[in-house]
Design an enzyme around this catalytic site. Sequence first.
Site, PDB file in Angstrom:
ATOM      1  N   GLU A 148     -80.520 -24.165  63.559  1.00  0.00           N
ATOM      2  CA  GLU A 148     -81.267 -23.133  64.286  1.00  0.00           C
ATOM      3  C   GLU A 148     -81.185 -23.520  65.750  1.00  0.00           C
ATOM      4  O   GLU A 148     -81.865 -24.448  66.195  1.00  0.00           O
ATOM      5  CB  GLU A 148     -82.712 -23.067  63.775  1.00  0.00           C
ATOM      6  CG  GLU A 148     -83.464 -21.841  64.239  1.00  0.00           C
ATOM      7  CD  GLU A 148     -84.258 -22.110  65.506  1.00  0.00           C
ATOM      8  OE1 GLU A 148     -83.809 -21.644  66.581  1.00  0.00           O
ATOM      9  OE2 GLU A 148     -85.295 -22.769  65.430  1.00  0.00           O
TER      10      GLU A 148
ATOM     11  N   CYS B  69     -87.353 -20.722  71.480  1.00  0.00           N
ATOM     12  CA  CYS B  69     -85.973 -20.239  71.343  1.00  0.00           C
ATOM     13  C   CYS B  69     -85.892 -18.742  71.136  1.00  0.00           C
ATOM     14  O   CYS B  69     -84.811 -18.157  71.277  1.00  0.00           O
ATOM     15  CB  CYS B  69     -85.278 -20.976  70.207  1.00  0.00           C
ATOM     16  SG  CYS B  69     -86.180 -20.904  68.649  1.00  0.00           S
TER      17      CYS B  69
END
Length: 498
Positions: A269, A303
Amino acid sequence: MSTSSKLSTNIKDLSLFDLEEFPARSYIGGKWVTAASGKTFDVENPGLNETLAPVTDMSVEETRKAIKVAHEAFLSYRNSDIKERYAILRRWYDLIMENADDLATMMTLENGKALGDAKGEVVYAAKFIDWFAGEALRISGDSSMSSNPQNRIITIKQPVGVVGIITPWNFPAAMITRKVGAALAAGCTVVIRPAAETPFTALALAKLAERAGVPAGVLNMVTANSPSEHGIELTTNPLIRKVSFTGSTNVGKILAKQSSSTLKKLSLELGGNAPFIVFEDADLEKAADALMACKFRGSGQTCVCANRIYVHSSVYDAFVDLVTERVSKFKLGYGLDAGVTHGPLISEKAISKVKQHVEDAVQKGGVVVTGGKVASNLGPMYFEPTVIINAKQGMLISEEETFGPVGALFKFDTEDEVVAWANDSPVGLAGYLFSKDISRVFRVGEALQVGMVGCNTGLVSDVLSPFGGVKESGFGREGSKYGISEYLDIKSLTISTL
């Protein structure tokens, strides 16, 4: 005042963080241990720009030992009763919730985020343990006919093995529970290397897992201040069968290359550069509120933060006013102080990048309407929440993830134009769009080259939603009903009649 005295004024139970005495220790094979070398490293409090406390600095050899211990534990844990896994995870969930205040306070001390944000993360983190407790009971295979009438095919799912887990500093609780909850529910054992910036939240989760009854060797945590060396061990040791990493795209590529030597299963990720699109028919008030949560949560250090804010030219000025009004009401300050909504950035390196992006935007025609500089009266790690107008393609902020509290607003005129801009990025984690036209919502939502799309909402993270990206934002999904599959191998048994 001594460090322990300072901590005790904020933390009720120092033992939760292994801070009854210094340094805090690592957790290997059911034992709390210090580095054989005696080395330690200091964890900083970015809000006060001072040392918080020391942590033991483990060697690569000690990580190797943790991997061996985890492998030995896996040989029995993989066959454990799924009802017992469920019960252990449920106890862990309960303990996290019971200790939520201390966990949130420590998170604010070592990460800097405002206490309200930290409390929200603790609850979010606990939900993953609760969810995956239930998923342990739902692991299932199937059976089918074969093209050969004498055969039957049975499909089963088995835990992959020992998992190396590398977590970031921006969500020091949730990124551990989202990975470890799934791994333990599946029957895997884990070796965790938490971020050196935020090890105490991680160590507390290990303490609570121990108290919940997680068997010795099933969960191991190694603190270290040399991430690359330990990353090499986790990605090349043949006893590790899977690596799960959350962090930058550059580091993810390095870990993937290293893991190729033993063909490990990977969940990556990685970084994003999220587009946030406001069409002319959007509910502007709702979009502005969503942007506050999406762009400025954690002072922009997530993020999935909106990084490129595209606003239709016909509503651009009105939207700028709404955004500026809201940002001007933020209270920047020390995360434990009353009323503070936004805290410091994590490091001087983070400050430097944000300054670079603001300066580049101004040099290329952007205008700062609020914020735009370090709040030096508060300390070197505080950057004012910032709004920039007249942003253009080609600015650094359009090409790189800022990871800070800067919202840059770009004008667009057509749907095709903005979709092309949004997709003009090597990464694709999250995207957002705002429109009352349901046909457009589906059309643009499906056209955006990202793994997650928020449609008329600025929040895409949910325990029940698969989290992950496409392109150079990585692969694999966490959370949801798909998350546990990342920790399971599928095996087929073809059985012939005798």
